[in-house]
Design an enzyme around this catalytic site. Structure first.
Site, short mmCIF file in Angstrom:
data_model
loop_
_atom_site.label_atom_id
_atom_site.label_comp_id
_atom_site.label_asym_id
_atom_site.label_seq_id
_atom_site.Cartn_x
_atom_site.Cartn_y
_atom_site.Cartn_z
N HIS A 207 76.69 45.69 43.20
CA HIS A 207 76.68 44.86 42.14
C HIS A 207 76.15 45.07 40.94
CE1 HIS A 207 78.93 41.62 44.05
NE2 HIS A 207 77.84 41.40 45.40
N GLU B 260 82.88 41.13 44.73
CA GLU B 260 82.50 41.25 46.29
C GLU B 260 83.53 42.26 46.65
OE1 GLU B 260 79.73 39.98 47.57
OE2 GLU B 260 79.59 38.63 45.85
N HIS C 23 75.65 46.99 49.38
CA HIS C 23 76.46 46.30 48.68
C HIS C 23 75.72 45.64 47.55
CE1 HIS C 23 79.19 42.77 48.78
NE2 HIS C 23 78.16 42.09 48.32
N GLU C 24 74.64 45.22 47.65
CA GLU C 24 73.96 44.58 46.73
C GLU C 24 73.74 45.65 45.42
OE1 GLU C 24 73.04 41.56 46.29
OE2 GLU C 24 74.03 41.28 48.46
ZN ZN Z 1 78.08 40.43 46.89
#
Ligand code: ZN
Length: 434
Positions: A288, A370, A284-285
């Site tokens: 970004h 997100e 997930h990171e």
């Molecule tokens: Zn995030």
């Protein structure tokens, strides 16, 4: 006379009106949130019923309610302090006292900024103490001893002075010496300082507060490295931070630029999540980074700050900017007693009163990011494991699963649990907490 007075009065009214409107809005939102969470305290929402125990759900509700109520107290207190500094004349009294003592000049201006920071810090202390040692303590999150708390306070005050005073002196000097376009120079200096801090912080500042150790878990290191290779990322190192020294809340983050990126896991995160889940959270990171969210946020921040500096450059030459916010400027002493520090402080105090109404826009953009990062994680790792990790983090951090929808729209930088998990594959049940 009226033509001189009216812009000043207009600013006073606009400031007071924005402050009151903001207060009403925040009180309304907080009361909605409290009502909604309390109403849903009795039962775990259906999609989570198999995974979250009723006691955990109720703890999250109580924690959210306690924090919301405390937030309202802080809001009322903060607004009173803001009025005290501005319309009620606190900043003016401080400025006059320092002028009488030190005369006009760089020393007086730095003293004004320093005294303001010190007094604001002191006024904040009771709330900080309450938050750490009463609120967080009551819900079992606080791990700090009073001794560590004091050491943190001493260190951060010293650091603030060491870093803040030279930066302030540079900006004040530019305001005074760089001509009408000083705000452009000051903006460049501020931007350079921020970029420098991004390099310096992980290497020299963060280690003053926490211990960082290379990730020792061989299996986890292998799978994290494989994930990063798969996604086309390089990192200078994988570290574990002793977040548990201060709080039981868990987290993971990246610091640094380009190939010098470091991945930092809180020890609390590694304790709570399985290897599969850690991998999904990291993916997930990485999402970004893949979508360039961090670089875009930085550019947006710099652009907004440029607008802010330009506005300050214009406002600082208007007498009504000072008088409208409760301060008598030193116009008659032009040159010998500059108003630069006053202008800076007034701007920093007044701007948030107006920009608070932009909060939902920023939050909306952040939630969009997100979702994108979640989708990336689901493609590069296991989306079900991400769902499982998120549920565990919601539970362990006592984050409510049932926020008020309007409150969440306004404030939430991350999508509410129901919306976020609805877009991921269902969490595997075998990973359920006993
Ligand atoms: Zn995030």
């Amino acid at each position: 006379m009226p033509s001189l007075l009216s812009p000043s009065l207009l600013l006073t009214y606009a400031f007071a009106a924005a402050l009151v409107a903001g207060l009403l809005l925040k009180f309304w939102l907080a009361s909605r949130q409290a009502r909604h969470v309390a109403q849903h305290r009795g039962a775990v929402p259906a999609p989570f019923a198999a995974r979250i125990a009723l006691t955990a759900h109720q703890k999250a509700a109580d924690y959210t309610l306690a924090r919301t109520r405390f937030g309202l107290l802080q809001l009322a207190f903060g607004s009173a302090v803001l009025l005290g500094w501005t319309l009620l004349g606190g900043l003016d009294v401080l400025n006059q006292a320092l002028l009488a003592w030190l005369g006009g000049g760089m020393l007086q201006q730095l003293a004004l900024l320093g005294c303001f920071a010190l007094i604001s810090g002191l006024l904040d202390l009771p709330a900080q103490l309450y938050q750490t040692f009463v609120l967080e303590q009551r819900f079992g999150f606080n791990q700090m001893t009073p001794r560590l708390w004091l050491a943190d306070l001493a260190k951060s005050t010293l650091l603030g002075a060491l870093i803040g005073l030279p930066l302030a002196a540079l900006v004040l000097w530019l305001m005074h010496a760089a001509g009408p376009l000083w705000w452009l120079w000051a903006w460049a200096a501020w931007m350079g300082f921020n970029l420098l801090l991004m390099v310096v912080y992980p290497l020299f500042i963060a280690p003053l507060f926490n211990k960082f150790q290379p990730l020792a878990d061989e299996a986890l290191r292998t799978r994290v490295t494989a994930l990063m290779q798969r996604c086309g990322f390089t990192a200078r190192g994988l570290f574990v931070m002793d977040g548990s020294r201060r709080s039981a809340h868990a987290n993971a983050y990246f610091t640094g630029f380009g190939a010098a990126k470091r991945v930092v896991f809180y020890d609390t995160l590694l304790k709570q999540l399985s290897g599969d889940e850690v991998e999904a959270v990291l993916a997930h990171e990485l999402g970004h980074f893949h979508h360039k969210h961090i670089a875009r946020r930085l550019v947006a921040l710099f652009a907004l700050t440029l607008v802010g500096f330009a506005l300050l450059g214009w406002l600082s030459t208007r007498g009504w900017f000072y008088t409208g916010l409760g301060v008598v400027p030193n116009l008659s002493l032009e040159g010998s007693a500059p108003n630069d520090a006053l202008a800076l402080l007034l701007f920093l105090l007044a701007a948030p009163v107006f920009t608070v109404f932009l909060t939902p826009l920023m939050a909306q953009l952040s939630r969009k990011h997100e979702f994108q990062a979640d989708a990336y994680a689901a493609a590069q790792a296991d989306g079900g494991q991400l769902a499982s990790a998120l549920l565990k983090l919601y539970e362990d951090n006592a984050s409510t699963l049932t926020p008020d929808p309007v409150y969440a729209r306004f404030y939430y930088s991350h999508p509410p649990a129901t919306e976020r998990l609805a877009r991921l594959p269902a969490a595997p049940l075998q990973g359920a907490t006993p």
